[in-house]
Design a protein around this motif. Sequence first.
Motif, PDB file in Angstrom:
ATOM      1  N   SER A   1       0.823  -1.214   0.000  1.00  0.00           N
ATOM      2  CA  SER A   1       0.000   0.000   0.000  1.00  0.00           C
ATOM      3  C   SER A   1       0.860   1.268   0.000  1.00  0.00           C
ATOM      4  CB  SER A   1      -0.966   0.004   1.188  1.00  0.00           C
ATOM      5  OG  SER A   1      -0.263   0.074   2.407  1.00  0.00           O
ATOM      6  N   PHE A   2       2.178   1.106   0.163  1.00  0.00           N
ATOM      7  CA  PHE A   2       3.105   2.240   0.140  1.00  0.00           C
ATOM      8  C   PHE A   2       3.918   2.282  -1.152  1.00  0.00           C
ATOM      9  CE2 PHE A   2       2.222   1.345   4.561  1.00  0.00           C
ATOM     10  CZ  PHE A   2       1.926   2.604   5.053  1.00  0.00           C
ATOM     11  N   ARG A   3       3.499   1.503  -2.148  1.00  0.00           N
ATOM     12  CA  ARG A   3       4.185   1.483  -3.444  1.00  0.00           C
ATOM     13  C   ARG A   3       4.265   2.915  -3.982  1.00  0.00           C
ATOM     14  NH1 ARG A   3       5.153  -2.935  -6.407  1.00  0.00           N
ATOM     15  NH2 ARG A   3       3.631  -4.174  -5.250  1.00  0.00           N
ATOM     16  N   ASP A   4       5.384   3.244  -4.606  1.00  0.00           N
ATOM     17  CA  ASP A   4       5.645   4.565  -5.198  1.00  0.00           C
ATOM     18  C   ASP A   4       5.874   5.664  -4.162  1.00  0.00           C
ATOM     19  OD1 ASP A   4       5.392   3.473  -7.788  1.00  0.00           O
ATOM     20  OD2 ASP A   4       3.220   3.765  -7.729  1.00  0.00           O
ATOM     21  N   LYS A   5       6.076   5.294  -2.901  1.00  0.00           N
ATOM     22  CA  LYS A   5       6.406   6.275  -1.872  1.00  0.00           C
ATOM     23  C   LYS A   5       7.841   6.049  -1.403  1.00  0.00           C
ATOM     24  CE  LYS A   5       1.870   7.210  -0.086  1.00  0.00           C
ATOM     25  NZ  LYS A   5       1.224   7.840   1.025  1.00  0.00           N
TER      26      LYS A   5
END
Length: 164
Positions: free
Chosen positions: A26-30
């Motif tokens: 859910s934190f992909r691309d962060k």
Amino acid sequence: MTAQTSPSIYDFSATSIEGSPLALSSFRDKVLLIVNTASQCGFTPQYQGLQTLQSKYADKGFSVLGFPCNQFGAQEPGSASEIQSFCETRFGVTFPLSEKVDVNGSNAHPLFKYLAKAAPGILGTEGIKWNFTKFLVDRNGNVVKRYPPTTKPEDIEKDIAKLL
């Protein structure tokens, strides 16, 4: 695209301090700063600096993830609700916290086994040495750097800003 054989940071999950699933996917691309924390440690005031980073960069795609741990000097003895209350009332913490985890040994959380292998410490040691060891992860899920407990959150800000 070839099948991925080694795990990615996004393959891991934990249980949030509230007891719900906390999937790292859910934190992909962060950009992430993953920290093992404790409420009764000499480094506990770093919660303030971590929250400052969270507040400053959350809207730019950054998050701190805190993983309370009681393995070092029994400095995180409280229950999940006590830890959460302490972090919110003392430091205004808004970043995600997990339930208590081990970061070393046979019961170490798989995420910390992965982080320690991906970014070894001094002289290639993988073990986490103390509370508030920090791991910086880029937007692609790559572990960029490991910081010792003595590194203050504000001293990591320039590295975070470069990745954002």
